[in-house]
Design an enzyme around this catalytic site. Structure first.
Site, PDB file in Angstrom:
ATOM      1  CB  CYS A 139      -0.353  -6.005   6.538  1.00 20.77           C
ATOM      2  SG  CYS A 139      -2.002  -6.687   6.822  1.00 20.77           S
TER       3      CYS A 139
ATOM      4  CE1 TYR B 207     -11.924  -1.293   5.701  1.00 21.39           C
ATOM      5  CE2 TYR B 207     -10.755  -2.594   7.352  1.00 21.39           C
ATOM      6  CZ  TYR B 207     -11.832  -1.798   6.995  1.00 21.39           C
ATOM      7  OH  TYR B 207     -12.804  -1.497   7.910  1.00 21.39           O
TER       8      TYR B 207
ATOM      9  CG  HIS C  94       1.825 -10.587   7.517  1.00 24.65           C
ATOM     10  ND1 HIS C  94       2.222  -9.685   8.480  1.00 24.65           N
ATOM     11  CD2 HIS C  94       0.510 -10.363   7.322  1.00 24.65           C
ATOM     12  CE1 HIS C  94       1.187  -8.961   8.866  1.00 24.65           C
ATOM     13  NE2 HIS C  94       0.127  -9.353   8.172  1.00 24.65           N
TER      14      HIS C  94
ATOM     15  CD  GLU D 202       5.548 -10.609   9.071  1.00 22.29           C
ATOM     16  OE1 GLU D 202       4.399 -10.509   9.537  1.00 22.29           O
ATOM     17  OE2 GLU D 202       5.903 -10.065   8.002  1.00 22.29           O
TER      18      GLU D 202
ATOM     19  N   GLY E 152      -7.595  -2.194  12.059  1.00 20.88           N
ATOM     20  CA  GLY E 152      -8.527  -1.140  11.687  1.00 20.88           C
ATOM     21  C   GLY E 152      -8.504  -0.753  10.220  1.00 20.88           C
TER      22      GLY E 152
END
Length: 356
Positions: free
Chosen positions: A240, A285, A325, A327, A215
């Site tokens: 993120c 975004y 990311h 990870e 979102g």
């Protein structure tokens, strides 16, 4: 059985059903990774989205136990050019077991071109090339984070009594993010996104991790003010969506990218070293570059392709964050060292507290 990916402007792309045949609307996005479809579909950040895979053959290695990023797929549906169904643990059967629709046999190159040319665009997977959608998903709704966050605190213990205690604010965290911390000896407590900051403080965290999630980050604006006193004192890392939220909380702004960054091959440059990392990304975004006050923030990472902000470090508070990311499941491990930087920041913070 015929199926269609139909965009909100009426253009329809034909194919055949895979997974569970049911009509579902969503934001149509694309990801460029050659592998990792299981991790992508179970990444909570894809909630509400119809994911188009650009690699032409998906499903060729089935599904693998232990590779999911959550307990089930969270995407609204998937779109592929060809789905390999000949394995015992086929992707289509796995999607069907979780009630997720998909469509195969689609001209995914044309779909990607349409998304790139039109920006964020909505669509629906349906049996009818002229479906009537009563309500489109709203990215500003809290329903997406609400649907993927834990409902009560969940602890991952450590055998080391002196292990750093990380409180993870869960907006839709990937399982590999938690594993990246526990394999470094951390004790991790996941808490719901709506947790009262006073309760977070009573958990005595050594560090705070603001996770990824789905979102628009501005859906969470009502919560930002309460987090500020904590992140001014407690070493904090954002990933993120968590990166965007920390930026918003401390005065920057966010905006929507034309068609997002999704895939496991995005180049990111670290200006301080000149190094370029290949990173895994999944976001629509970004932090608006012009909103970053460089007297408060250092821009630590930039996207090589479009120059967008990929990392920030606050000059006055123990806060840093990245858009990609570290990870990296799926993806390369170039940036995994950022977890070590986070723990080093925590260690130094403890030394300062002890020695004044």
């Amino acid at each position: 059985m015929e199926a269609y990916l139909v965009f909100e402007d009426g253009e329809a792309f034909p194919g055949v059903w895979i997974g569970t045949p049911r009509e579902v609307p969503g934001e149509v996005v694309f990801t460029t990774g050659m592998t990792g479809y299981q991790e992508v579909t179970t990444d909570p950040s894809y909630a509400g989205q119809i994911v188009t895979f650009t690699y032409p053959l998906i499903g060729n290695y089935g599904t693998v136990r232990g590779e999911s990023e959550s307990d089930r797929p969270h995407c609204a549906g998937i779109v592929v050019s060809e789905c390999w169904q000949e394995t015992g643990s086929g992707l289509g059967k796995w999607l069907d077991a979780h009630g997720v629709p998909g469509i195969s046999g689609v001209d995914t190159r044309a779909v990607v071109k349409k998304v790139r040319e039109n920006g964020g665009i909505r669509g629906v997977i349906a049996s009818d090339p002229h479906p009537r959608v009563k309500e489109w998903p709203d990215p500003l709704s809290l329903q997406w984070v609400e649907g993927v966050s834990v409902k009560e605190p969940v602890s991952e213990p450590s055998e080391d009594s002196d292990a750093p205690h990380i409180v993870l604010l869960d907006f839709g965290v990937k399982a590999s993010m938690v594993r990246s911390l526990t394999k470094r000896g951390c004790r991790v407590t996941k808490v719901p996104y709506f947790t009262d900051p006073k309760k977070v403080e009573r958990l005595a965290p050594d560090g705070l991790l603001f996770s990824n999630g789905p979102g628009d980050p501005k859906a969470l604006l009502p919560f930002l003010e309460g987090w500020v006193p904590l992140i001014r004192r407690i070493p904090s890392m954002g990933i993120c969506l968590g990166h965007q939220l920390l930026a918003l909380a401390l005065g920057a702004d966010t905006e929507r990218l034309p068609f997002g960054h999704r895939g496991s091959n995005h180049p990111v440059r670290e200006p301080s070293t000149g190094k370029v990392w290949i990173t895994s990304q999944n976001h629509g975004y970004t932090v608006r570059t012009s909103s970053v006050d460089t007297s408060d923030w250092e821009i630590t990472h930039l996207h090589v392709n479009d120059g967008s902000v990929e990392g920030l470090a606050h000059r006055h508070f123990p806060v840093f964050s990245v858009q990609f990311h570290p990870e990296a499941h799926p993806g390369p491990a170039d940036a995994e060292t950022l977890f070590d930087r986070f723990l080093e920041k925590i260690r130094k913070g403890k030394e300062v507290a002890v020695h004044g």
